[in-house]
Design a protein around this motif. Sequence first.
Motif, PDB file in Angstrom:
ATOM      1  N   LEU A   1     -49.520  96.133  27.310  1.00 42.98           N
ATOM      2  CA  LEU A   1     -48.257  96.332  28.020  1.00 42.98           C
ATOM      3  C   LEU A   1     -47.233  96.858  27.017  1.00 42.98           C
ATOM      4  N   TRP A   2     -47.028  98.174  27.054  1.00 44.74           N
ATOM      5  CA  TRP A   2     -46.049  98.821  26.187  1.00 44.74           C
ATOM      6  C   TRP A   2     -44.675  98.722  26.830  1.00 44.74           C
ATOM      7  N   SER A   3     -43.626  98.720  25.997  1.00 41.87           N
ATOM      8  CA  SER A   3     -42.326  98.305  26.522  1.00 41.87           C
ATOM      9  C   SER A   3     -41.237  99.368  26.452  1.00 41.87           C
ATOM     10  N   GLU A   4     -41.597 100.646  26.450  1.00 40.26           N
ATOM     11  CA  GLU A   4     -40.555 101.674  26.418  1.00 40.26           C
ATOM     12  C   GLU A   4     -39.532 101.493  27.533  1.00 40.26           C
ATOM     13  N   THR A   5     -39.978 101.092  28.724  1.00 46.21           N
ATOM     14  CA  THR A   5     -39.072 100.971  29.877  1.00 46.21           C
ATOM     15  C   THR A   5     -38.792  99.519  30.269  1.00 46.21           C
ATOM     16  N   LEU A   6     -39.270  98.567  29.472  1.00 46.68           N
ATOM     17  CA  LEU A   6     -39.165  97.154  29.856  1.00 46.68           C
ATOM     18  C   LEU A   6     -38.141  96.451  28.989  1.00 46.68           C
ATOM     19  N   GLU A   7     -37.216  95.736  29.615  1.00 45.81           N
ATOM     20  CA  GLU A   7     -36.107  95.146  28.876  1.00 45.81           C
ATOM     21  C   GLU A   7     -36.010  93.628  28.994  1.00 45.81           C
ATOM     22  N   ASN A   8     -36.731  93.017  29.929  1.00 47.19           N
ATOM     23  CA  ASN A   8     -36.588  91.577  30.135  1.00 47.19           C
ATOM     24  C   ASN A   8     -37.875  91.012  30.727  1.00 47.19           C
ATOM     25  N   SER A   9     -37.903  89.709  30.925  1.00 44.79           N
ATOM     26  CA  SER A   9     -39.115  89.048  31.414  1.00 44.79           C
ATOM     27  C   SER A   9     -39.475  89.472  32.834  1.00 44.79           C
ATOM     28  N   GLU A  10     -38.487  89.716  33.667  1.00 46.16           N
ATOM     29  CA  GLU A  10     -38.794  90.193  35.021  1.00 46.16           C
ATOM     30  C   GLU A  10     -39.545  91.513  34.966  1.00 46.16           C
ATOM     31  N   HIS A  11     -39.156  92.390  34.058  1.00 45.93           N
ATOM     32  CA  HIS A  11     -39.850  93.663  33.919  1.00 45.93           C
ATOM     33  C   HIS A  11     -41.298  93.455  33.475  1.00 45.93           C
ATOM     34  N   ILE A  12     -41.499  92.549  32.516  1.00 44.24           N
ATOM     35  CA  ILE A  12     -42.856  92.240  32.062  1.00 44.24           C
ATOM     36  C   ILE A  12     -43.699  91.759  33.236  1.00 44.24           C
ATOM     37  N   GLU A  13     -43.165  90.817  33.993  1.00 45.95           N
ATOM     38  CA  GLU A  13     -43.911  90.235  35.110  1.00 45.95           C
ATOM     39  C   GLU A  13     -44.236  91.272  36.175  1.00 45.95           C
ATOM     40  N   PHE A  14     -43.281  92.111  36.496  1.00 44.43           N
ATOM     41  CA  PHE A  14     -43.461  93.110  37.547  1.00 44.43           C
ATOM     42  C   PHE A  14     -44.587  94.080  37.204  1.00 44.43           C
ATOM     43  N   MET A  15     -44.719  94.437  35.931  1.00 44.45           N
ATOM     44  CA  MET A  15     -45.769  95.366  35.533  1.00 44.45           C
ATOM     45  C   MET A  15     -47.116  94.672  35.302  1.00 44.45           C
ATOM     46  N   ALA A  16     -47.087  93.423  34.860  1.00 45.49           N
ATOM     47  CA  ALA A  16     -48.338  92.718  34.556  1.00 45.49           C
ATOM     48  C   ALA A  16     -49.019  92.145  35.792  1.00 45.49           C
ATOM     49  N   PHE A  17     -48.231  91.728  36.754  1.00 46.96           N
ATOM     50  CA  PHE A  17     -48.814  91.066  37.934  1.00 46.96           C
ATOM     51  C   PHE A  17     -48.605  91.915  39.170  1.00 46.96           C
ATOM     52  N   PRO A  18     -49.700  92.207  39.905  1.00 44.73           N
ATOM     53  CA  PRO A  18     -50.990  91.513  39.882  1.00 44.73           C
ATOM     54  C   PRO A  18     -52.116  92.238  39.137  1.00 44.73           C
ATOM     55  N   ARG A  19     -51.812  93.196  38.263  1.00 45.22           N
ATOM     56  CA  ARG A  19     -52.910  93.906  37.601  1.00 45.22           C
ATOM     57  C   ARG A  19     -53.565  93.083  36.501  1.00 45.22           C
ATOM     58  N   LEU A  20     -52.813  92.229  35.826  1.00 44.16           N
ATOM     59  CA  LEU A  20     -53.416  91.419  34.777  1.00 44.16           C
ATOM     60  C   LEU A  20     -54.532  90.518  35.318  1.00 44.16           C
ATOM     61  N   PRO A  21     -54.370  89.847  36.468  1.00 41.28           N
ATOM     62  CA  PRO A  21     -55.500  89.084  37.009  1.00 41.28           C
ATOM     63  C   PRO A  21     -56.737  89.944  37.256  1.00 41.28           C
ATOM     64  N   ALA A  22     -56.533  91.213  37.611  1.00 40.93           N
ATOM     65  CA  ALA A  22     -57.680  92.103  37.813  1.00 40.93           C
ATOM     66  C   ALA A  22     -58.441  92.304  36.513  1.00 40.93           C
ATOM     67  N   ILE A  23     -57.730  92.612  35.431  1.00 42.90           N
ATOM     68  CA  ILE A  23     -58.385  92.806  34.136  1.00 42.90           C
ATOM     69  C   ILE A  23     -59.007  91.497  33.662  1.00 42.90           C
ATOM     70  N   ALA A  24     -58.322  90.380  33.913  1.00 50.30           N
ATOM     71  CA  ALA A  24     -58.855  89.080  33.511  1.00 50.30           C
ATOM     72  C   ALA A  24     -60.196  88.807  34.172  1.00 50.30           C
ATOM     73  N   GLU A  25     -60.320  89.170  35.453  1.00 50.99           N
ATOM     74  CA  GLU A  25     -61.595  88.944  36.138  1.00 50.99           C
ATOM     75  C   GLU A  25     -62.696  89.820  35.556  1.00 50.99           C
ATOM     76  N   LEU A  26     -62.373  91.050  35.180  1.00 54.22           N
ATOM     77  CA  LEU A  26     -63.382  91.920  34.575  1.00 54.22           C
ATOM     78  C   LEU A  26     -63.895  91.327  33.266  1.00 54.22           C
ATOM     79  N   GLY A  27     -63.027  90.626  32.543  1.00 48.04           N
ATOM     80  CA  GLY A  27     -63.431  90.046  31.276  1.00 48.04           C
ATOM     81  C   GLY A  27     -64.177  88.736  31.410  1.00 48.04           C
ATOM     82  N   TRP A  28     -63.876  87.975  32.461  1.00 50.91           N
ATOM     83  CA  TRP A  28     -64.451  86.639  32.608  1.00 50.91           C
ATOM     84  C   TRP A  28     -65.669  86.608  33.515  1.00 50.91           C
ATOM     85  N   SER A  29     -65.575  87.156  34.688  1.00 52.42           N
ATOM     86  CA  SER A  29     -66.557  86.902  35.746  1.00 52.42           C
ATOM     87  C   SER A  29     -67.861  87.660  35.534  1.00 52.42           C
TER      88      SER A  29
END
Length: 529
Positions: free
Chosen positions: A463-491
């Motif tokens: 998660l690169w942060s050129e356009t991200l300034e706060n925690s809401e921005h981090i969350e908006f970009m990470a979720f729900p795609r991070l759970p998708a990548i997490a499943e590829l790594g775990w399941s």
Amino acid sequence: MTPRPPRSTVRNAALAVVAGALLTAGIVVPAGGAPAVENSAMDNIIPAPESVQPDPATTFELTQQTSIQATGEAAEVGEYLAGILRPSTGYPVPVNRGALGTGDIALALDGAPDLGPAGYRLQVADDNVSVHATSTEGLFNGVQTLRQLLPAAIESPTAQPGPWTMPGGSIVDKPRFEHRAAMLDVARHFFDVAQVKSYIDQIARYKINRLHLHLSDDQGWRIQINSWPRLAEYGGSTEVGGGPGGYYTQQDYTDIVNYAASRHIVIVPEIDMPGHTNAALASYAELNCDGVAPPLYTGIDVGFSSLCVDKDITYRFVEDVIRELAALTPGPYLHIGGDEAHSTPEEDYKKFIAQVLPLVSKYGKTVVGWHEYGKAQPQGDAVVQFWGTTNADPLLTDAVARGNKILASPANKSYLDMKYNESTPLGLQWAGFIEVADAYGWDPGSYLQGVPEESVLGVEAPLWSETLENSEHIEFMAFPRLPAIAELGWSPKGAQNWESFRQRLATHGPRLTASGIDFYASTQIPWAK
């Protein structure tokens, strides 16, 4: 920067699109949004477990009398679980070392060896719940599954009415890949200790076990180096757009490392070199070939900076940084970047990397680098992180032949800073748009040509942060795609199915909302209310 619309506006608009599409298809939609997914919580776990055996005749209820029974090292995981359960239930949930009673939860370090260090076995009966593992890491992973079996309101920070029931059954689970990572760029925009800890808590719930911190770039240097103090004091004084920036003291960094360890996450620090180094070059004129320090940089272009490969002081600088950072980092890895060094001639680049690799080993760390550093032929256990937008690169096949492990993070699949679509108010799009289906729709074990599954260390979601300034921005970009990548790594590969995932993910919307996580309500998902 143009401000993003309020999260309620973005989410409600997306849900309205979903509802409209379902009505067109003849599906009745309840007032206020998309239809709820009518599956047992046993069927909605993310990442999908290796084995699930529901028992529809059994239900466990968490009550005012419930305690957690955990002895020895397991007690620490018990306190973590109690910290999740107490705020929303209002129950005391003591952690005891006594005998298991009716209505209790047991955490036990008596798991079968075939679970491995990260696996667990979870059993839900009418009278109690038990999690068994061979290590506290396994127990912690089991707790992440246990919390998903409770109603979504369990994630609330304030007391909710309940009831707090779990469906009966048993789960046996362990990860497909050892290395399941997220990356946070704190260099383009700085995120303080509390913001990093928040992200650690969020990624831990989906069994991510590595956090790669991008600590330096052209726009900012974020870690205190005692032998080169101006790196942080001056090089850390700005960020993209000209904001105040910031940096972590060594005590701050240690705090982050320890907090991550309490969530069974290993910190992987990155100092990018020989490019992406303008903040360092601006801090110390002697690191420049011409002895002249450039101005600090607040834009987002790449590839224009380079350390001076032919100066001895360059390698004194690099060794000092590696030495201090390695001493602060208990985990096995140290990332040296190596990407987009467009201003460094190729022969100079190879010469530089060849001199840096032994320094990482000297201080007891395993080197990680972006795949371009493969040109310098790192040997043995070195990790090559692929970030390209194709599924083939000769540097990867050469790396596999040398015995290097490959960390898969293709930019067009796993980069969480890419826009979801053309109307997404945050993010970039140079690697293309990445909707949830795109993030989920690849197999790390077979995606890269010439890289067999046994050579894949795991996956990472940067998660690169050129356009991200706060925690809401981090969350908006990470979720729900991070759970998708997490499943590829775990399941297990056989458990990965897009239709199943989107239905399970739909039930996680209320969980994310209860947690206060500002997620993007993708129209690909029939979100539950």
